[in-house]
Design a protein around this motif. Structure first.
Motif, PDB file in Angstrom:
ATOM      1  N   ARG A   1      10.138  20.391 -47.960  1.00  0.00           N
ATOM      2  CA  ARG A   1      10.425  21.680 -48.593  1.00  0.00           C
ATOM      3  C   ARG A   1       9.414  22.753 -48.151  1.00  0.00           C
TER       4      ARG A   1
ATOM      5  N   SER B   1      17.799  19.909 -46.235  1.00  0.00           N
ATOM      6  CA  SER B   1      18.361  18.683 -45.643  1.00  0.00           C
ATOM      7  C   SER B   1      18.554  18.808 -44.129  1.00  0.00           C
TER       8      SER B   1
ATOM      9  N   ARG C   1      10.603  14.967 -38.653  1.00  0.00           N
ATOM     10  CA  ARG C   1      10.338  13.688 -39.331  1.00  0.00           C
ATOM     11  C   ARG C   1       9.121  12.986 -38.729  1.00  0.00           C
TER      12      ARG C   1
ATOM     13  N   ASP D   1      12.693   7.603 -47.351  1.00  0.00           N
ATOM     14  CA  ASP D   1      12.465   6.614 -46.284  1.00  0.00           C
ATOM     15  C   ASP D   1      11.088   5.968 -46.410  1.00  0.00           C
TER      16      ASP D   1
ATOM     17  N   ARG E   1      23.806  17.351 -50.198  1.00  0.00           N
ATOM     18  CA  ARG E   1      22.497  16.883 -49.719  1.00  0.00           C
ATOM     19  C   ARG E   1      22.483  15.372 -49.524  1.00  0.00           C
TER      20      ARG E   1
ATOM     21  N   ARG F   1      22.196  11.123 -41.632  1.00  0.00           N
ATOM     22  CA  ARG F   1      21.437  11.594 -40.463  1.00  0.00           C
ATOM     23  C   ARG F   1      21.052  10.389 -39.603  1.00  0.00           C
TER      24      ARG F   1
HETATM   25  O1   DC Z   1      13.312  14.848 -53.000  1.00  0.00           O
HETATM   26  P1   DC Z   1      13.678  16.296 -52.595  1.00  0.00           P
HETATM   27  O2   DC Z   1      15.013  16.718 -53.106  1.00  0.00           O
HETATM   28  O3   DC Z   1      12.612  17.264 -52.934  1.00  0.00           O
HETATM   29  O4   DC Z   1      13.782  16.233 -51.012  1.00  0.00           O
HETATM   30  C1   DC Z   1      14.024  17.379 -50.248  1.00  0.00           C
HETATM   31  C2   DC Z   1      14.761  17.003 -48.971  1.00  0.00           C
HETATM   32  O5   DC Z   1      13.887  16.283 -48.092  1.00  0.00           O
HETATM   33  C3   DC Z   1      16.013  16.162 -49.145  1.00  0.00           C
HETATM   34  O6   DC Z   1      17.053  16.739 -48.385  1.00  0.00           O
HETATM   35  C4   DC Z   1      15.678  14.845 -48.550  1.00  0.00           C
HETATM   36  C5   DC Z   1      14.513  15.102 -47.642  1.00  0.00           C
HETATM   37  N1   DC Z   1      13.549  14.022 -47.682  1.00  0.00           N
HETATM   38  C6   DC Z   1      13.564  13.119 -46.649  1.00  0.00           C
HETATM   39  O7   DC Z   1      14.401  13.228 -45.760  1.00  0.00           O
HETATM   40  N2   DC Z   1      12.648  12.124 -46.603  1.00  0.00           N
HETATM   41  C7   DC Z   1      11.744  11.992 -47.581  1.00  0.00           C
HETATM   42  N3   DC Z   1      10.854  10.984 -47.526  1.00  0.00           N
HETATM   43  C8   DC Z   1      11.739  12.898 -48.667  1.00  0.00           C
HETATM   44  C9   DC Z   1      12.670  13.898 -48.704  1.00  0.00           C
END
Ligand code: DC
Length: 221
Positions: free
Chosen positions: A38, A98, A107, A129, A178, A185
């Motif tokens: 975020r 997302s 990532r 993850d 989302r 993905r």
């Molecule tokens: O948990 P959240 O809704 O604040 O997460 C925001 C976005 O980040 C959501 O689209 C998923 C992604 N995310 C991710 O891909 N891997 C993570 N370890 C945490 C969040």
């Protein structure tokens, strides 16, 4: 507990509440890994970067200074010296995060930062993850879930407290979008880690989920 507790699950499954309370009980640091994705999304929107253009996002990320530190039982961060606070929880960030979190380059960078946090102390980290890609070797893995209607109801209640104009059906549709991006993905999609304790919290209160997590960790030594 000495090490890492990984708590994964879809949006509004109760991960944050549970992870915070488990961290407090274990005297570990709470980490909201979604907040890091975020933070990057917020920075992109602030700078007018196209959140669907991965080259532009990676260029911005290369210039960004993100610093992580422990404060009040959690790991927080600054972006170019500023703490974004609640600005990472707006509708605009909800919508754009997302696609940004699906970019492989983003990532790779975030996973590196999350792994470096072990230097700060024992961690309870929540995300999508953590048990599959960030800390696959931890013995303490949990996957929290709840029925979509219940998740929409919880998120709507949370948002209503901040006077969101969205009704429950719109919140449910946004969560569904989302979830779909997060679980479909290519890189490290949301999935249940092998050996994770799966907890369906639809009809459980947070106290019961926290107790179940702590009991499982105690059993694992
Ligand atoms: O948990 P959240 O809704 O604040 O997460 C925001 C976005 O980040 C959501 O689209 C998923 C992604 N995310 C991710 O891909 N891997 C993570 N370890 C945490 C969040």
């Amino acid at each position: 507990m000495n090490g890492i507790v990984a708590i994964d699950g879809p949006a509004a499954s109760g991960k944050s509440t549970v992870a915070r309370r488990v961290a407090l009980a274990l005297d570990a640091l709470y980490v909201d890994s979604g907040a890091v994705y975020r933070g990057i999304t917020w920075a992109a929107l602030e700078r007018g970067v196209d959140v669907y253009d991965s080259e532009a996002v990676m260029r911005m990320l290369g210039l960004l200074s993100m610093r992580f530190s422990a404060c009040d039982g959690a790991v927080g961060f600054t972006v170019d010296g500023a703490a974004p606070g609640n600005a990472i929880r707006t509708h605009a960030v909800n919508h754009a995060v997302s696609p940004i979190a699906a970019m492989p380059g983003v990532r790779i960078q975030v996973v590196t930062w999350l792994r470096e946090m072990v230097a700060l102390g024992p961690l309870v980290m929540e995300g999508r993850d953590i048990g599959t890609a960030v800390f696959p070797d931890t013995p303490h893995k949990f996957y929290l879930d709840a029925l979509p209607e219940e998740r929409a109801r919880r998120r709507h209640r949370e948002m209503a407290e901040s006077q969101s104009p969205l009704d429950e059906a719109a919140v449910g549709a946004s969560l569904k979008r989302r979830d779909l991006i997060d679980s479909s993905r290519k890189m490290d999609p949301l999935q249940v880690a092998p050996n994770a304790h799966r907890i369906d919290s639809t009809s459980m209160c947070a106290d019961d989920v926290v107790a179940a997590v702590l009991a499982a960790i105690e059993g694992e030594g």
